[in-house]
Motif scaffolding. Sequence first.
Motif, PDB file in Angstrom:
ATOM      1  N   LYS A   1       0.839  -1.190   0.000  1.00 23.01           N
ATOM      2  CA  LYS A   1       0.000   0.000   0.000  1.00 23.01           C
ATOM      3  C   LYS A   1       0.877   1.244   0.000  1.00 23.01           C
ATOM      4  N   ASP A   2       0.425   2.242  -0.762  1.00 24.96           N
ATOM      5  CA  ASP A   2       1.103   3.530  -0.741  1.00 24.96           C
ATOM      6  C   ASP A   2       0.686   4.297   0.505  1.00 24.96           C
ATOM      7  N   PRO A   3       1.603   5.086   1.052  1.00 24.80           N
ATOM      8  CA  PRO A   3       1.201   5.952   2.163  1.00 24.80           C
ATOM      9  C   PRO A   3       0.163   6.962   1.660  1.00 24.80           C
ATOM     10  N   PRO A   4      -0.770   7.374   2.506  1.00 21.97           N
ATOM     11  CA  PRO A   4      -1.809   8.299   2.045  1.00 21.97           C
ATOM     12  C   PRO A   4      -1.269   9.706   1.798  1.00 21.97           C
ATOM     13  N   MET A   5      -1.870  10.348   0.820  1.00 28.72           N
ATOM     14  CA  MET A   5      -1.559  11.738   0.494  1.00 28.72           C
ATOM     15  C   MET A   5      -2.893  12.410   0.166  1.00 28.72           C
ATOM     16  N   THR A   6      -3.090  13.633   0.617  1.00 29.96           N
ATOM     17  CA  THR A   6      -4.364  14.299   0.373  1.00 29.96           C
ATOM     18  C   THR A   6      -4.167  15.582  -0.436  1.00 29.96           C
ATOM     19  N   ILE A   7      -5.195  15.900  -1.217  1.00 31.93           N
ATOM     20  CA  ILE A   7      -5.220  17.145  -1.992  1.00 31.93           C
ATOM     21  C   ILE A   7      -6.474  17.909  -1.585  1.00 31.93           C
ATOM     22  N   THR A   8      -6.310  19.203  -1.358  1.00 35.90           N
ATOM     23  CA  THR A   8      -7.436  20.079  -1.114  1.00 35.90           C
ATOM     24  C   THR A   8      -7.329  21.229  -2.108  1.00 35.90           C
ATOM     25  N   VAL A   9      -8.446  21.581  -2.749  1.00 38.29           N
ATOM     26  CA  VAL A   9      -8.436  22.703  -3.694  1.00 38.29           C
ATOM     27  C   VAL A   9      -9.458  23.748  -3.261  1.00 38.29           C
ATOM     28  N   SER A  10      -9.329  24.947  -3.807  1.00 43.13           N
ATOM     29  CA  SER A  10     -10.261  26.037  -3.518  1.00 43.13           C
ATOM     30  C   SER A  10     -11.700  25.598  -3.777  1.00 43.13           C
ATOM     31  N   ASP A  11     -12.639  26.202  -3.051  1.00 39.26           N
ATOM     32  CA  ASP A  11     -14.057  25.854  -3.217  1.00 39.26           C
ATOM     33  C   ASP A  11     -14.563  26.171  -4.617  1.00 39.26           C
ATOM     34  N   GLU A  12     -14.359  27.396  -5.058  1.00 40.98           N
ATOM     35  CA  GLU A  12     -14.832  27.790  -6.383  1.00 40.98           C
ATOM     36  C   GLU A  12     -13.630  28.089  -7.262  1.00 40.98           C
ATOM     37  N   VAL A  13     -13.577  27.410  -8.394  1.00 44.70           N
ATOM     38  CA  VAL A  13     -12.436  27.561  -9.302  1.00 44.70           C
ATOM     39  C   VAL A  13     -12.947  28.112 -10.623  1.00 44.70           C
ATOM     40  N   ARG A  14     -12.300  29.184 -11.089  1.00 42.38           N
ATOM     41  CA  ARG A  14     -12.710  29.826 -12.350  1.00 42.38           C
ATOM     42  C   ARG A  14     -11.492  29.992 -13.264  1.00 42.38           C
ATOM     43  N   VAL A  15     -11.792  29.991 -14.563  1.00 44.76           N
ATOM     44  CA  VAL A  15     -10.746  30.189 -15.568  1.00 44.76           C
ATOM     45  C   VAL A  15     -10.089  31.551 -15.347  1.00 44.76           C
ATOM     46  N   ASN A  16      -8.787  31.578 -15.470  1.00 44.26           N
ATOM     47  CA  ASN A  16      -7.961  32.791 -15.378  1.00 44.26           C
ATOM     48  C   ASN A  16      -8.045  33.489 -14.022  1.00 44.26           C
ATOM     49  N   GLN A  17      -8.481  32.745 -12.985  1.00 48.85           N
ATOM     50  CA  GLN A  17      -8.466  33.281 -11.635  1.00 48.85           C
ATOM     51  C   GLN A  17      -7.648  32.341 -10.754  1.00 48.85           C
ATOM     52  N   GLU A  18      -6.870  32.939  -9.872  1.00 48.19           N
ATOM     53  CA  GLU A  18      -5.981  32.152  -9.016  1.00 48.19           C
ATOM     54  C   GLU A  18      -6.775  31.201  -8.118  1.00 48.19           C
ATOM     55  N   MET A  19      -6.268  29.981  -8.017  1.00 50.98           N
ATOM     56  CA  MET A  19      -6.836  28.979  -7.104  1.00 50.98           C
ATOM     57  C   MET A  19      -5.724  28.439  -6.227  1.00 50.98           C
ATOM     58  N   THR A  20      -6.098  27.864  -5.092  1.00 52.30           N
ATOM     59  CA  THR A  20      -5.104  27.312  -4.163  1.00 52.30           C
ATOM     60  C   THR A  20      -5.205  25.790  -4.131  1.00 52.30           C
ATOM     61  N   ILE A  21      -4.050  25.155  -4.197  1.00 53.25           N
ATOM     62  CA  ILE A  21      -3.942  23.700  -4.053  1.00 53.25           C
ATOM     63  C   ILE A  21      -3.128  23.446  -2.790  1.00 53.25           C
ATOM     64  N   GLU A  22      -3.604  22.511  -1.963  1.00 53.85           N
ATOM     65  CA  GLU A  22      -2.879  22.143  -0.751  1.00 53.85           C
ATOM     66  C   GLU A  22      -2.685  20.626  -0.764  1.00 53.85           C
ATOM     67  N   VAL A  23      -1.437  20.190  -0.658  1.00 52.90           N
ATOM     68  CA  VAL A  23      -1.111  18.764  -0.650  1.00 52.90           C
ATOM     69  C   VAL A  23      -0.487  18.430   0.704  1.00 52.90           C
ATOM     70  N   ALA A  24      -0.981  17.355   1.334  1.00 56.07           N
ATOM     71  CA  ALA A  24      -0.441  16.922   2.634  1.00 56.07           C
ATOM     72  C   ALA A  24       0.046  15.485   2.518  1.00 56.07           C
ATOM     73  N   PHE A  25       1.254  15.245   3.019  1.00 64.39           N
ATOM     74  CA  PHE A  25       1.844  13.908   3.033  1.00 64.39           C
ATOM     75  C   PHE A  25       2.536  13.715   4.372  1.00 64.39           C
ATOM     76  N   THR A  26       2.228  12.594   5.048  1.00 62.76           N
ATOM     77  CA  THR A  26       2.852  12.284   6.336  1.00 62.76           C
ATOM     78  C   THR A  26       3.850  11.152   6.152  1.00 62.76           C
ATOM     79  N   ASN A  27       5.044  11.332   6.685  1.00 60.44           N
ATOM     80  CA  ASN A  27       6.086  10.307   6.615  1.00 60.44           C
ATOM     81  C   ASN A  27       5.667   9.131   7.503  1.00 60.44           C
ATOM     82  N   PRO A  28       5.387   7.957   6.901  1.00 60.48           N
ATOM     83  CA  PRO A  28       4.896   6.822   7.691  1.00 60.48           C
ATOM     84  C   PRO A  28       5.988   5.931   8.270  1.00 60.48           C
TER      85      PRO A  28
END
Length: 172
Positions: free
Chosen positions: A72-99
């Motif tokens: 099994k791969d260790p878990p990794m999560t992605i969170t993105v902005s609630d509303e995403v629009r073309v040509n507007q900045e969005m936020t991506i958040e990636v979390a990974f814990t060293n198992p």
Amino acid sequence: MMYTGKPVANIQNQVIEKELLPGKDLIIPMHVPYSTYNKRMVRCESMNFSALITDLQNEDNIYLESKCVVLKDPPMTITVSDEVRVNQEMTIEVAFTNPVNEILRDCTLTLSGTGLFEWEEIAKLPDLMPNKTLLVKLNIVPYKSGKKTLLVDFDCASFRDIKTSCIVHVKP
């Protein structure tokens, strides 16, 4: 084990003497510590367990049982902005814990997605201490609308191709 079925290395051997009663199953728990296999299996995704059973009263009776286990791969999560629009900045958040109980070195995070990135985005990351979580925040500007797949790939000296993805709905 390689994708071809060829073993990379013999990781561990044990000789155990047990009595197998007629009509009964025999279960022998096996523990293979990460420290035993990690260096040899960086590019592998499965491990093969084999048991060779010999009848000590009649050594011509030999039995073999084999089981392939996908790691099994260790878990990794992605969170993105609630509303995403073309040509507007969005936020991506990636979390990974060293198992594992060792420092992860030479870590990189590769992000890709048609309509989200012009090219793959590769981030070099700091070493990750045991049981610590790495949180990466990234701002991007999507350039196409529609249902897009964001793919994230984590690599380090101890793990390869730890992947996760999520669907991003980009509004016009």
